[in-house]
Design an enzyme around this catalytic site. Structure first.
Site, PDB file in Angstrom:
ATOM      1  N   LYS A  22       0.824  -1.261   0.053  1.00  0.00           N
ATOM      2  CA  LYS A  22       0.074  -0.076  -0.115  1.00  0.00           C
ATOM      3  C   LYS A  22       0.865   1.262   0.094  1.00  0.00           C
ATOM      4  O   LYS A  22       0.748   2.288  -0.940  1.00  0.00           O
ATOM      5  CB  LYS A  22      -0.846   0.039   1.086  1.00  0.00           C
ATOM      6  CG  LYS A  22      -1.730   1.439   1.491  1.00  0.00           C
ATOM      7  CD  LYS A  22      -2.657   1.197   2.697  1.00  0.00           C
ATOM      8  CE  LYS A  22      -1.708   1.863   3.837  1.00  0.00           C
ATOM      9  NZ  LYS A  22      -1.803   3.111   3.933  1.00  0.00           N
ATOM     10  N   ASN A  23       1.979   1.403   0.845  1.00  0.00           N
ATOM     11  CA  ASN A  23       2.645   2.471   0.888  1.00  0.00           C
ATOM     12  C   ASN A  23       3.632   2.638  -0.169  1.00  0.00           C
ATOM     13  O   ASN A  23       4.374   3.871  -0.178  1.00  0.00           O
ATOM     14  CB  ASN A  23       3.678   2.425   2.128  1.00  0.00           C
ATOM     15  CG  ASN A  23       2.941   2.494   3.579  1.00  0.00           C
ATOM     16  OD1 ASN A  23       1.541   3.009   3.576  1.00  0.00           O
ATOM     17  ND2 ASN A  23       3.271   2.226   4.516  1.00  0.00           N
ATOM     18  N   CYS A 116      -4.894   7.979   9.835  1.00  0.00           N
ATOM     19  CA  CYS A 116      -4.990   7.472  11.132  1.00  0.00           C
ATOM     20  C   CYS A 116      -4.518   8.169  12.131  1.00  0.00           C
ATOM     21  O   CYS A 116      -3.774   9.270  11.932  1.00  0.00           O
ATOM     22  CB  CYS A 116      -4.055   6.212  11.331  1.00  0.00           C
ATOM     23  SG  CYS A 116      -4.361   4.948  10.434  1.00  0.00           S
ATOM     24  N   ARG A 121       1.669  14.234  12.035  1.00  0.00           N
ATOM     25  CA  ARG A 121       2.518  13.949  10.971  1.00  0.00           C
ATOM     26  C   ARG A 121       2.148  15.218  10.029  1.00  0.00           C
ATOM     27  O   ARG A 121       1.500  15.022   8.939  1.00  0.00           O
ATOM     28  CB  ARG A 121       1.854  12.918  10.062  1.00  0.00           C
ATOM     29  CG  ARG A 121       2.182  11.588  11.158  1.00  0.00           C
ATOM     30  CD  ARG A 121       2.315  10.320  10.560  1.00  0.00           C
ATOM     31  NE  ARG A 121       0.461   9.946  10.248  1.00  0.00           N
ATOM     32  CZ  ARG A 121       0.261   8.825   9.718  1.00  0.00           C
ATOM     33  NH1 ARG A 121       1.171   7.907   9.243  1.00  0.00           N
ATOM     34  NH2 ARG A 121      -1.024   8.632   9.378  1.00  0.00           N
ATOM     35  N   ASP A 307       5.672   0.588  11.856  1.00  0.00           N
ATOM     36  CA  ASP A 307       4.645   0.075  11.431  1.00  0.00           C
ATOM     37  C   ASP A 307       4.406  -1.611  11.882  1.00  0.00           C
ATOM     38  O   ASP A 307       3.471  -2.161  11.612  1.00  0.00           O
ATOM     39  CB  ASP A 307       4.238  -0.077   9.782  1.00  0.00           C
ATOM     40  CG  ASP A 307       3.693   1.283   9.387  1.00  0.00           C
ATOM     41  OD1 ASP A 307       3.536   2.049  10.241  1.00  0.00           O
ATOM     42  OD2 ASP A 307       3.595   1.504   8.270  1.00  0.00           O
ATOM     43  N   ARG A 399      -7.959  -0.767   5.405  1.00  0.00           N
ATOM     44  CA  ARG A 399      -7.118   0.213   4.423  1.00  0.00           C
ATOM     45  C   ARG A 399      -5.828  -0.331   4.181  1.00  0.00           C
ATOM     46  O   ARG A 399      -5.073   0.328   3.220  1.00  0.00           O
ATOM     47  CB  ARG A 399      -7.024   1.420   5.231  1.00  0.00           C
ATOM     48  CG  ARG A 399      -8.287   2.361   5.410  1.00  0.00           C
ATOM     49  CD  ARG A 399      -8.111   3.613   6.440  1.00  0.00           C
ATOM     50  NE  ARG A 399      -6.898   4.427   5.880  1.00  0.00           N
ATOM     51  CZ  ARG A 399      -5.933   4.730   6.630  1.00  0.00           C
ATOM     52  NH1 ARG A 399      -5.990   4.340   7.895  1.00  0.00           N
ATOM     53  NH2 ARG A 399      -4.713   5.108   6.060  1.00  0.00           N
TER      54      ARG A 399
END
Length: 425
Positions: A22-23, A116, A121, A307, A399
């Site tokens: 995903k990232n 999230c 951030r 993560d 997600r």
């Protein structure tokens, strides 16, 4: 609202195929905006964040389609440089369209992002870099408005990030690829997803040196063309399923993934007593007995990834001894602690430090997912627990984990998705 109903005491064992990251997929999708000719991207996971970003890009008049794990994109009919709040609010990665729009078209208006709730951030590093490249930036009514200098092109600059930022590094190298002149970026993020983006940009015609190092030099070109590229494997999904083996004396083989992507995690798994074996495109974790305690300190890559902190904490909860975890990246990333404690964990938190006293077993309880990675730690803990657990707010896991129920079932987990209304009857 959907929930997971998990009957525990599972031994997590079997084979599972890992999806594209995903990232990595999200910045690669944003990078498609830079190309003047069609682009094809393979190994794209089917996730809510991916669908949201595709919808956002399509809203600009871009022809973007997803069939299976392949996305095709043609930007020739783009007619908008605007990213609205109703889409951006659900995911932070939407800010990544700012750099490509600004670099190629000289203007952009993008809502400040959501995502999230794991701490501050800020996107200030992105904006400072764009200003260093000559852009005029203003923040009005929750929107970032950006304008390139006269002439419509950003100007190469020397810029060093005040802190390591993955999104900032990605946004700025995309913008710099089309800037006039050379950009030298210092204190760049080293994550594999950043490397993946830089490699795709090179395939599109960008001139980038220093890929995978803290200093990257980008020599701007006048235009970029489309290409065919494949998203790198998801290292966090890989680590999450392997962690299940450690928690349940299991045996998990992850396929379509690479050991170099999560070397610091695999080293911790081995320190906890797991037998780790690897091949060109697979990793296997075998576990007998309770895990050994370890100390973990999250750091930017190549350190231990934040993560994976929640998943490793869940393993530590069942360890034979005391583990210490220090979270250095996000200040609010211990929200899963009270939920793990509902399952019987013994955890004490003091600021950035969590001390975990291992217990012999988890016991089932209703719990609530608080963010994407925390949700997976609770799923794995519930699979190991005695009894039946109900996990609420699982939209978080949707997600970031593709086809999660079927993958877990293939590993022996008794899991079903239920509607909260039906569950309460």
């Amino acid at each position: 609202m959907d929930q997971f109903l998990i009957t525990g005491s599972s031994r997590i064992a079997g084979e599972v195929t890992i999806s594209g990251a995903k990232n990595a997929a999200l910045p690669l999708l944003a990078a498609m905006i830079l190309a003047e000719t069609p682009t094809t991207l393979h190994n794209v996971p089917s996730l809510q964040d991916v669908r949201t970003l595709i919808k956002l890009i399509a809203g600009m008049g871009i022809d973007i389609q997803k069939e299976g794990s392949t996305v095709t994109c043609d930007t020739k009919n783009i007619d908008s440089f605007y990213a609205p709040y109703d889409l951006v609010k659900t995911m932070r990665a939407s800010i990544l369209v700012l750099g490509p729009l600004l670099a190629r078209f000289g203007e952009a208006e993008v809502s400040l992002p959501g995502g999230c709730a794991i701490g501050s951030r800020p996107v200030d590093q992105h904006l400072k870099a764009f200003e260093a490249m000559g852009a005029t930036i203003s923040v009005e009514n929750g929107y970032v408005k950006a304008q390139a200098p006269k002439g419509g092109r950003l100007i190469g600059a020397r810029f060093s990030f005040d802190m390591v930022t993955v999104g900032g590094t990605e946004n700025v190298i995309m913008a710099a690829a089309l800037a006039k002149g050379t950009t030298v970026l210092g204190n760049c993020a080293l994550e594999p997803e950043v490397v993946d983006l830089a490699n795709m940009l090179v395939k599109m015609g960008a001139k980038i040196s220093g890929i995978g190092t803290a200093t990257m030099t980008i020599e701007g070109v006048e235009r970029l063309h489309g290409c065919e590229y494949s998203v790198v494997a998801d290292r966090i999904e890989t680590g999450s399923y392997l962690a299940g083996a450690l928690m349940t004396e299991g045996d998990v083989l992850t396929k379509n993934t690479h050991a170099y992507l999560l070397d610091p995690v695999l080293k911790k798994f081995e320190a906890m007593g797991a037998i780790i074996t690897t091949g060109d495109d697979w990793i296997r974790a075998q576990m007998t007995g309770r895990p050994k305690p370890v100390d973990i300190r999250t750091q930017p890559h190549p350190g231990f990834p934040t993560d994976m902190q929640a998943q490793l904490m869940a393993v530590c909860c069942l360890a034979d001894g005391t583990s210490t975890i220090i979270e250095n990246i996000f200040e609010n990333r211990y929200m899963h602690v009270p939920e793990l404690m509902r399952l019987g964990a013994d955890i004490k938190v003091d600021g950035h430090t969590a001390v975990v006293e291992g217990v012999e077993r988890f016991t089932a309880a209703p719990v609530m997912a608080t963010d994407l990675r925390a949700s997976m730690s609770l799923v794995m803990a519930a699979a190991a627990a005695e009894g039946e657990s109900l996990i609420d707010r699982i939209y978080h896991i949707d997600r970031g984990y593709e086809d999660v129920e079927n993958k877990l079932r293939s590993l022996g987990v008794c899991i079903q998705r239920v509607n909260s209304n039906a569950a309460s009857v």
